[in-house]
Design an enzyme around this catalytic site. Structure first.
Site, PDB file in Angstrom:
ATOM      1  N   ALA A  83       0.852  -1.180   0.000  1.00 10.70           N
ATOM      2  CA  ALA A  83       0.000   0.000   0.000  1.00 10.70           C
ATOM      3  C   ALA A  83       0.890   1.233   0.000  1.00 10.70           C
ATOM      4  CB  ALA A  83      -0.905   0.009   1.236  1.00 10.70           C
ATOM      5  N   CYS A  84       0.614   2.162  -0.884  1.00  6.62           N
ATOM      6  CA  CYS A  84       1.322   3.439  -0.894  1.00  6.62           C
ATOM      7  C   CYS A  84       0.267   4.540  -0.858  1.00  6.62           C
ATOM      8  CB  CYS A  84       2.241   3.553  -2.095  1.00  6.62           C
ATOM      9  SG  CYS A  84       1.425   3.409  -3.686  1.00  6.62           S
ATOM     10  N   LYS A  85       0.644   5.747  -1.164  1.00  9.31           N
ATOM     11  CA  LYS A  85      -0.306   6.854  -1.043  1.00  9.31           C
ATOM     12  C   LYS A  85      -1.459   6.725  -2.040  1.00  9.31           C
ATOM     13  CE  LYS A  85      -0.549  11.840  -0.658  1.00  9.31           C
ATOM     14  NZ  LYS A  85       0.215  13.089  -0.651  1.00  9.31           N
ATOM     15  N   GLY A 125      -1.206   4.322  -4.941  1.00  5.90           N
ATOM     16  CA  GLY A 125      -1.072   3.122  -5.755  1.00  5.90           C
ATOM     17  C   GLY A 125      -0.017   3.226  -6.833  1.00  5.90           C
ATOM     18  N   MET A 155      -3.653   4.310  -0.038  1.00  3.94           N
ATOM     19  CA  MET A 155      -4.284   4.815   1.182  1.00  3.94           C
ATOM     20  C   MET A 155      -5.326   5.884   0.883  1.00  3.94           C
ATOM     21  SD  MET A 155      -3.378   3.100   3.754  1.00  3.94           S
ATOM     22  CE  MET A 155      -4.010   4.145   5.053  1.00  3.94           C
TER      23      MET A 155
END
Length: 174
Positions: A131-133, A135, A160
């Site tokens: 998971a990143c900010k 995608g 996220m």
């Protein structure tokens, strides 16, 4: 019979000929007035070239998406964690991670992932969800994990940002 006059030529109103001629004239004027619409003309003149380009583009995108792992919705992530004990890796910076993260997520910033793979060794046999900010970084991180022997790597679709948009819970670092 009703008749319409257009430039001295009379055409029957019940036929489509008048409509086709007017449409063709309007289309020619629009294409000549707006050079960006010459793309339509190019596509019409070179269908095999454009078709080949579109096929290659689709295959390229499909290949790049597959390399980083399958994409999961936030609800699918919840189910995967609950049913299979998936490990969640948050690729954001520690400051963003501290502002709110998925419960149980490990924070390994994207830029430091290759050097901190030892933190993930115990999760090698379980599904790992990245998971990143938004995608954007999870695909490249997925490629890194796959190269290092992780077999079940997946990505949180939308990152996220999507998690928060669906009002799912986050844990704030104290």
């Amino acid at each position: 019979m009703n008749r319409l006059s257009s430039g001295g030529i009379e055409l029957a109103a019940n036929g489509f000929l008048y409509l086709k001629v007017v449409s063709l004239i309007v289309l020619c004027k629009v294409v000549n007035r707006f050079p960006s619409l010459q793309l339509i003309e190019f596509v019409g003149n070179h269908p095999f070239l454009v078709g080949g380009f579109v096929i290659l583009l689709v295959l390229f995108v499909r290949n790049e998406v597959a390399r980083g792992g399958a994409s999961l919705s936030p609800q699918q992530l919840v189910n995967l964690v609950n049913q299979e004990g998936a490990a969640v890796v948050d690729l954001r910076d520690p400051k963003e991670y501290g502002a709110g993260h998925i419960s149980g997520a490990l924070n390994i910033p994207h830029a430091k992932l290759a050097g901190q793979l030892n933190q993930l060794v115990k999760h090698k046999e379980k599904p790992v969800v990245l998971a990143c900010k938004m995608g954007q970084h999870s695909g490249a991180a997925g490629v890194t994990l796959r190269k290092n022997g992780f077999t079940d790597v997946r990505r949180l679709n939308g990152g996220m940002t999507e998690w928060r948009a669906q009002n799912l819970p986050v844990v704030k670092k104290s």
